[in-house]
Scaffold this motif. Structure first.
Motif, PDB file in Angstrom:
ATOM      1  N   MET A 181       0.859  -1.150   0.027  1.00  0.00           N
ATOM      2  CA  MET A 181      -0.002   0.037  -0.102  1.00  0.00           C
ATOM      3  C   MET A 181       0.896   1.202  -0.006  1.00  0.00           C
ATOM      4  O   MET A 181       0.710   2.197  -0.767  1.00  0.00           O
ATOM      5  N   VAL A 182       1.829   1.099   0.809  1.00  0.00           N
ATOM      6  CA  VAL A 182       2.706   2.535   0.993  1.00  0.00           C
ATOM      7  C   VAL A 182       3.501   2.741  -0.462  1.00  0.00           C
ATOM      8  O   VAL A 182       3.591   3.747  -0.814  1.00  0.00           O
ATOM      9  N   PHE A 183       3.752   1.569  -1.106  1.00  0.00           N
ATOM     10  CA  PHE A 183       4.834   1.692  -2.449  1.00  0.00           C
ATOM     11  C   PHE A 183       3.723   2.380  -3.371  1.00  0.00           C
ATOM     12  O   PHE A 183       4.006   2.960  -4.325  1.00  0.00           O
ATOM     13  N   LEU A 184       2.459   1.784  -3.361  1.00  0.00           N
ATOM     14  CA  LEU A 184       1.505   1.889  -4.619  1.00  0.00           C
ATOM     15  C   LEU A 184       0.796   3.356  -4.310  1.00  0.00           C
ATOM     16  O   LEU A 184      -0.081   3.758  -4.962  1.00  0.00           O
ATOM     17  N   LEU A 185       0.952   4.094  -3.045  1.00  0.00           N
ATOM     18  CA  LEU A 185       0.437   5.434  -2.926  1.00  0.00           C
ATOM     19  C   LEU A 185       0.260   6.222  -4.050  1.00  0.00           C
ATOM     20  O   LEU A 185      -0.403   7.015  -4.630  1.00  0.00           O
ATOM     21  N   ASP A 186       1.595   6.630  -4.543  1.00  0.00           N
ATOM     22  CA  ASP A 186       1.810   7.409  -5.772  1.00  0.00           C
ATOM     23  C   ASP A 186       1.950   6.724  -6.967  1.00  0.00           C
ATOM     24  O   ASP A 186       1.624   7.605  -7.937  1.00  0.00           O
ATOM     25  N   VAL A 187       1.606   5.469  -7.092  1.00  0.00           N
ATOM     26  CA  VAL A 187       1.644   4.825  -8.323  1.00  0.00           C
ATOM     27  C   VAL A 187       0.408   4.652  -8.860  1.00  0.00           C
ATOM     28  O   VAL A 187       0.160   5.303 -10.102  1.00  0.00           O
ATOM     29  N   ILE A 188      -0.595   4.292  -7.955  1.00  0.00           N
ATOM     30  CA  ILE A 188      -1.886   4.180  -8.529  1.00  0.00           C
ATOM     31  C   ILE A 188      -2.847   5.005  -7.815  1.00  0.00           C
ATOM     32  O   ILE A 188      -4.014   5.036  -8.093  1.00  0.00           O
ATOM     33  N   GLY A 189      -2.353   5.806  -6.953  1.00  0.00           N
ATOM     34  CA  GLY A 189      -3.126   6.890  -6.298  1.00  0.00           C
ATOM     35  C   GLY A 189      -3.548   6.327  -4.758  1.00  0.00           C
ATOM     36  O   GLY A 189      -3.884   5.175  -4.568  1.00  0.00           O
ATOM     37  N   PHE A 190      -3.869   7.339  -3.911  1.00  0.00           N
ATOM     38  CA  PHE A 190      -4.256   7.015  -2.608  1.00  0.00           C
ATOM     39  C   PHE A 190      -5.378   6.461  -2.300  1.00  0.00           C
ATOM     40  O   PHE A 190      -5.676   5.380  -1.676  1.00  0.00           O
ATOM     41  N   ASP A 191      -6.428   6.745  -3.184  1.00  0.00           N
ATOM     42  CA  ASP A 191      -7.850   5.986  -2.982  1.00  0.00           C
ATOM     43  C   ASP A 191      -7.765   4.535  -3.644  1.00  0.00           C
ATOM     44  O   ASP A 191      -8.529   3.844  -2.628  1.00  0.00           O
ATOM     45  N   PHE A 238      -8.053   1.657  -0.641  1.00  0.00           N
ATOM     46  CA  PHE A 238      -9.274   0.594  -0.735  1.00  0.00           C
ATOM     47  C   PHE A 238      -8.834  -0.873  -0.942  1.00  0.00           C
ATOM     48  O   PHE A 238      -9.032  -1.557  -0.230  1.00  0.00           O
ATOM     49  N   LEU A 239      -7.610  -0.822  -1.602  1.00  0.00           N
ATOM     50  CA  LEU A 239      -6.963  -2.277  -1.890  1.00  0.00           C
ATOM     51  C   LEU A 239      -6.768  -2.915  -0.506  1.00  0.00           C
ATOM     52  O   LEU A 239      -6.431  -3.957  -0.127  1.00  0.00           O
ATOM     53  N   PHE A 240      -5.749  -2.221   0.217  1.00  0.00           N
ATOM     54  CA  PHE A 240      -5.260  -2.517   1.582  1.00  0.00           C
ATOM     55  C   PHE A 240      -6.510  -2.891   2.271  1.00  0.00           C
ATOM     56  O   PHE A 240      -6.325  -3.856   3.096  1.00  0.00           O
ATOM     57  N   ALA A 241      -7.623  -1.965   2.432  1.00  0.00           N
ATOM     58  CA  ALA A 241      -8.678  -2.338   3.534  1.00  0.00           C
ATOM     59  C   ALA A 241      -8.932  -3.723   2.968  1.00  0.00           C
ATOM     60  O   ALA A 241      -9.509  -4.391   3.978  1.00  0.00           O
ATOM     61  N   VAL A 250     -13.956   3.046   4.297  1.00  0.00           N
ATOM     62  CA  VAL A 250     -12.712   3.550   4.899  1.00  0.00           C
ATOM     63  C   VAL A 250     -12.104   4.324   3.851  1.00  0.00           C
ATOM     64  O   VAL A 250     -11.445   5.418   4.522  1.00  0.00           O
ATOM     65  N   THR A 251     -11.980   4.052   2.642  1.00  0.00           N
ATOM     66  CA  THR A 251     -11.286   4.881   1.586  1.00  0.00           C
ATOM     67  C   THR A 251     -12.119   6.300   1.638  1.00  0.00           C
ATOM     68  O   THR A 251     -11.154   7.403   1.660  1.00  0.00           O
ATOM     69  N   LEU A 252     -13.288   6.419   1.687  1.00  0.00           N
ATOM     70  CA  LEU A 252     -13.751   7.777   1.790  1.00  0.00           C
ATOM     71  C   LEU A 252     -13.579   8.722   2.995  1.00  0.00           C
ATOM     72  O   LEU A 252     -13.166   9.845   2.725  1.00  0.00           O
ATOM     73  N   VAL A 253     -13.684   7.877   3.946  1.00  0.00           N
ATOM     74  CA  VAL A 253     -13.352   8.647   5.251  1.00  0.00           C
ATOM     75  C   VAL A 253     -11.990   9.197   5.173  1.00  0.00           C
ATOM     76  O   VAL A 253     -11.520  10.251   5.713  1.00  0.00           O
ATOM     77  N   MET A 270      -2.596  15.047  -2.302  1.00  0.00           N
ATOM     78  CA  MET A 270      -2.515  13.532  -2.600  1.00  0.00           C
ATOM     79  C   MET A 270      -2.924  13.291  -4.114  1.00  0.00           C
ATOM     80  O   MET A 270      -3.868  13.768  -4.735  1.00  0.00           O
ATOM     81  N   HIS A 271      -1.942  12.383  -4.463  1.00  0.00           N
ATOM     82  CA  HIS A 271      -2.663  11.813  -6.028  1.00  0.00           C
ATOM     83  C   HIS A 271      -3.825  10.918  -5.821  1.00  0.00           C
ATOM     84  O   HIS A 271      -3.744   9.961  -5.040  1.00  0.00           O
ATOM     85  N   THR A 272      -4.936  11.107  -6.406  1.00  0.00           N
ATOM     86  CA  THR A 272      -5.848  10.194  -6.415  1.00  0.00           C
ATOM     87  C   THR A 272      -6.278   9.659  -7.695  1.00  0.00           C
ATOM     88  O   THR A 272      -6.305  10.914  -8.719  1.00  0.00           O
ATOM     89  N   THR A 273      -7.169   8.944  -7.927  1.00  0.00           N
ATOM     90  CA  THR A 273      -7.193   8.446  -9.196  1.00  0.00           C
ATOM     91  C   THR A 273      -8.781   8.605  -9.496  1.00  0.00           C
ATOM     92  O   THR A 273      -9.028   9.312 -10.456  1.00  0.00           O
ATOM     93  N   LEU A 274      -9.463   8.234  -8.616  1.00  0.00           N
ATOM     94  CA  LEU A 274     -11.048   8.394  -8.813  1.00  0.00           C
ATOM     95  C   LEU A 274     -11.727   9.426  -8.022  1.00  0.00           C
ATOM     96  O   LEU A 274     -12.649  10.198  -8.468  1.00  0.00           O
ATOM     97  N   LEU A 275     -11.014   9.816  -6.560  1.00  0.00           N
ATOM     98  CA  LEU A 275     -11.521  10.875  -5.792  1.00  0.00           C
ATOM     99  C   LEU A 275     -11.268  12.042  -6.154  1.00  0.00           C
ATOM    100  O   LEU A 275     -10.470  12.601  -5.600  1.00  0.00           O
TER     101      LEU A 275
END
Length: 166
Positions: free
Chosen positions: A106-116, A120-123, A145-148, A161-166
């Motif tokens: 999750m920490v590695f992918l935060l900037d790769v695919i977005g925080f959102d 979501f995938l980690f939760a 969890v993602t929205l909050v 924050m780099h987000t893809t959908l939100l």
């Protein structure tokens, strides 16, 4: 500890831990207040410090337990509150390892695919690793969890924050 005819057992480890946390909270609150009493400075610190100290007062009595006369007769090895049991089953160790790997991903992918998406995938992965098998619950809880998390961070932190959908 004996008071009157009643014997109490004190969980010293738990008592020491929560007392150290409460002392750190008090120190941090006083330090923040010494810098500035403006609302911007204390907006998060003071309410959370008051909440943490209230929790300390609620947890404190749980460190003292009445001991039954039968428990007093037990051997010292059986009533040691500081005796730690480490999970030794292979499934527990594999679960801990999988949770650690999923957190690292999750920490590695935060900037790769977005925080959102990463949150979501980690939760969802953490819930699946811990035993949740109902797909609807996995999706709904992970989405909550993602929205909050995303909207809470955006409201509190000015970090882009780099987000893809939100």
């Amino acid at each position: 500890m004996r008071i009157g005819r009643q014997t109490y057992a004190i969980d010293y480890g738990h008592l020491a831990l929560i007392t150290v946390i409460a002392a750190a909270v008090i120190w941090y609150l006083f330090d923040a207040r010494s810098v500035s009493l403006s609302v911007n400075n204390l907006l998060l610190v003071q309410p959370i410090a008051i909440f943490a100290l209230a929790m300390y007062l609620f947890i404190l009595p749980q460190c003292f337990h009445k001991v039954d006369a039968r428990e007093v007769a037990k051997s010292p090895a059986q009533k040691d509150p500081l005796h730690v049991t480490i999970p030794s089953e292979r499934s527990d160790i594999m679960r801990m390892l999988a949770l650690g790997i999923s957190l690292g991903l999750m920490v590695f992918l935060l900037d790769v695919i977005g925080f959102d998406i990463a949150i979501f995938l980690f939760a969802a992965a953490a819930m699946a690793i811990c035993g949740e098998r109902r797909p609807f619950h996995l999706l709904v809880f992970s989405l909550g969890v993602t929205l909050v998390t995303i909207y809470g961070f955006r409201a509190l932190i000015s970090y882009p924050m780099h987000t893809t959908l939100l």
